[in-house]
Design an enzyme around this catalytic site. Structure first.
Site, PDB file in Angstrom:
ATOM      1  N   SER A 229      -2.199 164.985 -38.676  1.00 34.88           N
ATOM      2  CA  SER A 229      -2.146 165.064 -37.216  1.00 34.88           C
ATOM      3  C   SER A 229      -1.324 166.253 -36.732  1.00 34.88           C
ATOM      4  O   SER A 229      -0.289 166.600 -37.310  1.00 34.88           O
ATOM      5  CB  SER A 229      -1.552 163.773 -36.649  1.00 34.88           C
ATOM      6  OG  SER A 229      -1.379 163.885 -35.243  1.00 34.88           O
TER       7      SER A 229
ATOM      8  N   LYS B  21      -5.336 150.817 -33.165  1.00 35.13           N
ATOM      9  CA  LYS B  21      -5.338 150.797 -31.704  1.00 35.13           C
ATOM     10  C   LYS B  21      -5.520 149.386 -31.154  1.00 35.13           C
ATOM     11  O   LYS B  21      -4.931 149.038 -30.124  1.00 35.13           O
ATOM     12  CB  LYS B  21      -6.412 151.740 -31.180  1.00 35.13           C
ATOM     13  CG  LYS B  21      -6.111 153.207 -31.487  1.00 35.13           C
ATOM     14  CD  LYS B  21      -7.106 154.147 -30.870  1.00 35.13           C
ATOM     15  CE  LYS B  21      -6.720 155.603 -31.163  1.00 35.13           C
ATOM     16  NZ  LYS B  21      -7.623 156.568 -30.507  1.00 35.13           N
TER      17      LYS B  21
ATOM     18  N   GLU C 185      -3.945 149.353 -16.676  1.00 30.83           N
ATOM     19  CA  GLU C 185      -5.310 149.035 -16.273  1.00 30.83           C
ATOM     20  C   GLU C 185      -6.323 149.653 -17.231  1.00 30.83           C
ATOM     21  O   GLU C 185      -7.299 149.013 -17.637  1.00 30.83           O
ATOM     22  CB  GLU C 185      -5.558 149.539 -14.850  1.00 30.83           C
ATOM     23  CG  GLU C 185      -6.925 149.178 -14.299  1.00 30.83           C
ATOM     24  CD  GLU C 185      -7.117 149.640 -12.862  1.00 30.83           C
ATOM     25  OE1 GLU C 185      -8.279 149.728 -12.418  1.00 30.83           O
ATOM     26  OE2 GLU C 185      -6.110 149.926 -12.188  1.00 30.83           O
TER      27      GLU C 185
ATOM     28  N   ALA D 231     -11.354 154.566 -30.194  1.00 32.18           N
ATOM     29  CA  ALA D 231     -11.722 155.849 -29.598  1.00 32.18           C
ATOM     30  C   ALA D 231     -13.039 155.747 -28.845  1.00 32.18           C
ATOM     31  O   ALA D 231     -13.234 156.395 -27.815  1.00 32.18           O
ATOM     32  CB  ALA D 231     -11.801 156.919 -30.683  1.00 32.18           C
TER      33      ALA D 231
ATOM     34  N   GLY E  54     -12.675 167.708 -30.920  1.00 38.80           N
ATOM     35  CA  GLY E  54     -11.789 166.837 -30.153  1.00 38.80           C
ATOM     36  C   GLY E  54     -10.421 167.412 -29.855  1.00 38.80           C
ATOM     37  O   GLY E  54      -9.537 166.673 -29.390  1.00 38.80           O
TER      38      GLY E  54
END
Length: 466
Positions: free
Chosen positions: A213, A262, A274, A327, A426
């Protein structure tokens, strides 16, 4: 606690040990470690720094005969005669991390052999083991001054906090002179100096994702630009839920969360934004203090990264989305703002795809049906390339393909170009969601100059992207 910075004499400096010692002292080192396995049969020299001798099977007898401040010995190890030296009892486990009780017993046994201070270096397999290491600190310090160190992929947490928790902090004088893999330089430690440990944030994800990363580089650059005493660390994890609980207890201010954790991050959060609630997945956790104790609040900033990073790709009559993980949920969330219409989720795993499609009111199809599709916008959230035989045909006047991976050109991107799609990776999503995370973690506002600085920095280090 006042730490003492220890720099190790590297093999290449053995011929001018006195010169190296002078440079180390000028840089802020307070002890010079001589390791027999690195510089055996070292000749005596004049050092402006007190010496810490660690024989480790090598011959340091000529130096030891002149005296030293410390003699570092493992359990059962015999050292050379060293007038006036105090004994530092050492323990190294390069494969595992004993629990807190075992570490305390190891410390007791080293003290029974004559040690007056301790150094225990272990290899935590996960972030929960880092917490176990911290649990051993207080009972060990009650016995004797103790330096507790982590080795391996999770060592950075220990390195960051060493100056505020350990009597000794080991550092390299400069890059390339590390005596242990991943060791920080003295300059890195001193740049974060202050009365309290720096703010710690980091990245939690599968080992293969955290290792490559660019997020630590981005967050580090932004912290330096804004003069913050902050560090962003990697936390490779095979067990997301267990490690999330441990990192909260360790005091992390915030976490970026990547695959495959995630959904675990969403489950661990006491509150959800939200966007996170709508996506059912979280890529950002922020520490929140409550009367009953700290909790995680969950946020979804991948979608914001997509909206900010691909605003010039607004409008698509048909979206074919590959994958059904966290994702993919972010893509469907961003699709509403970017006017990507007629979305269909294609995935091998039918149940997650069906759940995702139902939540967002779109279609779900098996991945095997993708070749029959015609997509104006093709988005891959898969961690691997799509086989050529499954590739769809382009549709519309401006067919486009987005691979959420970044770096060198992937097989997916090459195939998409060959089929007539305009292709992007990305990186823009990564950059914009990282900027949004940094703002959330540190309560500051970033501007266009910050974005340009990050883009310029990444352009200098990334492999050529076509």
């Amino acid at each position: 606690m006042k730490t003492r910075f220890v720099v190790t004499l590297p093999p290449g400096a053995a011929g001018d040990a006195a010169g190296f010692a002078r440079r180390a002292a000028a840089a802020g080192a307070e002890l010079l470690e001589l390791r027999g396995d690195l510089t055996p049969d070292l000749a005596p020299f004049e050092s402006p720094l007190p010496l810490l001798l660690a024989p480790r099977g090598g011959d340091l007898s000529r130096v030891a005969a002149r005296g030293a401040a410390w003699l570092d010995l493992e359990a059962g190890e015999r050292g050379p005669p060293c007038p006036g030296a105090r004994r530092l009892g050492s323990f190294h486990d390069r494969a595992a991390c004993p629990d807190a009780g075992q570490l305390v017993e190891i410390g007791r046994s080293l003290l029974a052999e004559g040690a007056s201070a301790l150094k225990l270096a272990v290899t935590p397999p996960d972030s929960a083991a880092l917490l176990e290491l911290e649990r051993a600190r207080e009972p060990l310090m009650a016995l004797a001054p103790t330096t507790l160190l982590a080795m391996g992929p999770l060592a950075d947490w220990s390195r960051l906090h060493s100056p505020w928790s350990n009597p000794l902090t080991y550092a390299a004088l400069e890059p390339g002179l590390e005596s242990a893999a991943g060791q920080w330089t003295l300059a890195q430690h001193l740049a974060l100096s202050g009365p309290q440990a720096p703010v710690a944030t980091g990245l939690l994800g599968g080992p293969e994702f955290t290792a490559r990363s660019l997020s630590p580089r981005i967050h580090g650059l932004l912290a330096r630009r804004h003069g913050l005493r902050a560090a962003y660390l990697r936390f490779p994890s095979a067990q997301g839920a267990r490690d999330l609980e441990a990192l909260l207890a360790l005091g992390l201010r915030g976490l970026s969360v990547t695959a495959p954790h995630k959904r675990a991050a969403a489950a661990a959060a006491a509150t959800l934004s939200e966007a996170a609630r709508a996506a059912g997945a979280v890529n950002t956790l922020l520490r929140a203090e409550r009367r009953e104790g700290p909790v995680w609040s969950g946020h979804q900033l991948d979608a914001e990264g997509l909206v900010r990073g691909y605003s010039d790709w607004r409008g698509a009559a048909s979206l074919a989305l590959l994958g059904s993980g966290g994702a993919a949920a972010a893509v469907l969330l961003a699709a509403r703002e970017l006017d990507w219409r007629e979305a269909t989720v294609y995935a091998r795993s039918r149940a997650p795809a069906a759940e995702l499609a139902q939540r967002f009111g779109v279609r779900a199809r098996p991945l095997q049906e993708l070749p029959a599709a015609r997509a104006e916008l093709l988005v891959s959230s898969l961690p691997v390339d799509l086989p050529a035989e499954l590739f769809p045909q382009p549709a519309g006047p401006t067919p486009r393909a987005l691979d959420l991976r970044y770096g060198p050109q992937t097989g997916f991107q090459a195939l998409a170009r060959a089929r007539g799609f305009a292709v992007r990776d990305g990186l823009a999503m990564l950059v914009h969601q990282a900027l949004a995370q940094f703002e959330l973690f540190h309560g500051c506002r970033l501007d266009a100059e910050d974005l340009r600085a990050v883009e310029a920095d990444l352009a200098a280090v990334l492999p050529e992207r076509s």
